[in-house]
Every structure is written in structure tokens, then in C-alpha cells.
Design a protein around this motif. Structure first.
Motif, PDB file in Angstrom:
ATOM      1  N   PHE A   1      87.236 -23.064  27.860  1.00  0.00           N
ATOM      2  CA  PHE A   1      87.891 -23.970  29.294  1.00  0.00           C
ATOM      3  C   PHE A   1      88.951 -23.208  29.796  1.00  0.00           C
ATOM      4  CE2 PHE A   1      90.516 -27.431  30.833  1.00  0.00           C
ATOM      5  CZ  PHE A   1      89.681 -28.069  31.762  1.00  0.00           C
ATOM      6  N   VAL A   2      89.982 -22.813  29.322  1.00  0.00           N
ATOM      7  CA  VAL A   2      91.019 -21.985  29.803  1.00  0.00           C
ATOM      8  C   VAL A   2      90.434 -20.840  30.568  1.00  0.00           C
ATOM      9  CG1 VAL A   2      93.026 -20.660  29.535  1.00  0.00           C
ATOM     10  CG2 VAL A   2      92.738 -22.744  28.356  1.00  0.00           C
TER      11      VAL A   2
ATOM     12  N   GLN B   1      87.054 -20.659  31.762  1.00  0.00           N
ATOM     13  CA  GLN B   1      86.618 -21.043  33.001  1.00  0.00           C
ATOM     14  C   GLN B   1      87.070 -21.624  34.050  1.00  0.00           C
ATOM     15  OE1 GLN B   1      83.813 -24.321  31.753  1.00  0.00           O
ATOM     16  NE2 GLN B   1      82.379 -24.057  33.377  1.00  0.00           N
ATOM     17  N   ARG B   2      88.355 -22.359  33.653  1.00  0.00           N
ATOM     18  CA  ARG B   2      89.130 -22.839  34.953  1.00  0.00           C
ATOM     19  C   ARG B   2      89.600 -21.888  35.568  1.00  0.00           C
ATOM     20  NH1 ARG B   2      88.725 -26.671  37.207  1.00  0.00           N
ATOM     21  NH2 ARG B   2      90.860 -27.375  37.816  1.00  0.00           N
ATOM     22  N   THR B   3      89.991 -20.691  34.902  1.00  0.00           N
ATOM     23  CA  THR B   3      90.612 -19.644  35.732  1.00  0.00           C
ATOM     24  C   THR B   3      89.572 -19.022  36.591  1.00  0.00           C
ATOM     25  OG1 THR B   3      92.242 -19.010  33.718  1.00  0.00           O
ATOM     26  CG2 THR B   3      92.040 -17.513  35.391  1.00  0.00           C
TER      27      THR B   3
ATOM     28  N   ASN C   1      87.142 -20.311  37.804  1.00  0.00           N
ATOM     29  CA  ASN C   1      86.846 -21.456  39.085  1.00  0.00           C
ATOM     30  C   ASN C   1      88.104 -21.360  40.013  1.00  0.00           C
ATOM     31  OD1 ASN C   1      84.746 -22.522  37.679  1.00  0.00           O
ATOM     32  ND2 ASN C   1      85.599 -24.316  37.164  1.00  0.00           N
ATOM     33  N   PHE C   2      89.280 -21.168  39.629  1.00  0.00           N
ATOM     34  CA  PHE C   2      90.356 -20.886  40.603  1.00  0.00           C
ATOM     35  C   PHE C   2      90.109 -19.577  41.389  1.00  0.00           C
ATOM     36  CE2 PHE C   2      93.072 -23.585  37.617  1.00  0.00           C
ATOM     37  CZ  PHE C   2      92.943 -24.841  38.557  1.00  0.00           C
TER      38      PHE C   2
END
Length: 154
Positions: free
Chosen positions: A106-107, A109-111, A113-114
Motif C-alpha cells: 500500500f505504501v 502503491q500510494r507513492t 500514485n503520487f
């Protein structure tokens, strides 16, 4: 109230001393991923400039700028940016073992995405700043593209 004091003590003794080093370890791959996004944007705009200088074709320039707008969604071109952040997998695995950090994917993937969002913002800003000058004298277009690129990268 009965949990507060032991929790603070635990954080102060077992987590807080390591926060700086943890952040430094995490920021390495994250920073290199974002620098790769910046580098990719710079490279793509430079290619647009070079193509325009060779062809001096305003229609082709518009097509190239339109293609630039799809860059955030081009997984092949964005892949090197995403790979830089995948190094977090190793760092976070160590944190998972030491501090029970879960949801590593998740970390990452979120990075990523950013990173995609940053590229979306960059190409959108480029288009917005460059569009009014598309009608300008074709002799000044390459210079204008370079100025807009530098403004976006700033």
C-alpha cells in the motif's frame, strides 16, 4: 489514562530514536522516484523542442503536446519512475520485522500514485502555460517551450 504512560514510554524508548534513520532510509527511494519523474518530463519536452526545431511544423507540435498529455498514463515510460520506488520493498521489509509495519504494498502503491499525479500536474501545467503561445511566431516557439518547461520544473 492507564495506557497513556506505558505507550509514551514505549514510543520514546523503542520508536522515537529510530525515526530519523527510518525517514532517511525511506526518502532515498522516494526522492529518486520523484527525480526520475522530473527527468522524464524534462526529456519528453526536450524531444518536443528538438522535433519542432527540425520540422518547424505547428500541427506536428500540437500532436506532440497532445501526446505529452498522455505521459502520466503511459506505463512503459513511467515504469523507470515506479521501479525506483520498488526499492522501498526491501527497506519496508526490515521495518516490518523490527516495528511490525504492515501494508508495505500500500505504501509503495500510494507513492507511485503520487508520482503519477505529479506527472499529471506537470503536463497539465505545461499545456496551460504553453497553449496561449501556440499562436505565437514560430521562430520563438522553441524558446517559449523551453521557458515553460523551466517554469513547470521550478
Amino acid at each position: 489514562a492507564s495506557v497513556s504512560e506505558p505507550a509514551q514510554k514505549c514510543c520514546t524508548e523503542n520508536i522515537q530514536p529510530f525515526l530519523t534513520s527510518i525517514l532517511e532510509e525511506l526518502m532515498g527511494p522516494i526522492s529518486s522516484g520523484f527525480m526520475e519523474v522530473r527527468s522524464l518530463f524534462d526529456k519528453e519536452v526536450n524531444e518536443i523542442i528538438q522535433d519542432f526545431q527540425k520540422s518547424n511544423d505547428m500541427t506536428r507540435l500540437k500532436e506532440n503536446v497532445d501526446q505529452l498529455m498522455t505521459l502520466p498514463f503511459n506505463s512503459v515510460k513511467m515504469e523507470p519512475c515506479y521501479l525506483k520506488v520498488n526499492l522501498l520493498q526491501e527497506f519496508l521489509q526490515d521495518l516490518k520485522n523490527r516495528f511490525k509495519v504492515y501494508h508495505i504494498d500500500f505504501v509503495i502503491q500510494r507513492t507511485q500514485n503520487f508520482m503519477q499525479e505529479l506527472m499529471e500536474n506537470a503536463v497539465y501545467t505545461f499545456e496551460q502555460l504553453f497553449s496561449p503561445s501556440c499562436q505565437a511566431d514560430s521562430a520563438k516557439v522553441a524558446t517559449t517551450i523551453e521557458k515553460v518547461k523551466l517554469r513547470v520544473l521550478k
